[in-house]
Design a protein around this motif. Structure first.
Motif: not given
Length: 110
Positions: A77-88, A51-59
């Protein structure tokens, strides 16, 4: 409190603004500039898994099938923008994902 996300992310900016308005000192760490340290990433993957990977993103949509099949750690690690955000990461060590009503309630803002 540390907020891992992107400076250009609307959800991350809303989180920082809301926390500042509530008098909470929160540091926004842009994960493109400073990758999440391994200990925090390990805890986040343990708690949230895929669930940490944002599968709805443009990336995500731009990735090929072979790339999408990689483990979450490698993808993030390869694509940091794939992380669902924010992680607090709260001062007491809790990890919260996303700027949802549940997250806001857990932080005492709702």
């Amino acid at each position: 409190m540390r907020i891992f996300g992107l400076r250009s992310c609307d959800s991350c900016r809303r989180a920082v603004k809301a926390l500042a308005a509530a008098g909470v000192d929160a540091d926004l760490i842009d994960i493109r500039e400073a990758p999440i340290d391994e200990a925090v990433l390990d805890r986040a993957l343990e708690q949230y898994g895929e669930a940490l990977v944002n599968r709805r993103s443009t990336t995500w949509r731009a990735l090929g099938q072979e790339e999408r099949a990689r483990p979450a750690r490698e993808l993030l690690r390869a694509h940091p923008a794939l992380m669902k955000r924010p992680l607090i990461e709260t001062d007491d060590g809790r990890l919260l994902l996303g700027w949802t009503p549940e997250t806001q309630a857990a932080l005492g803002l709702a």
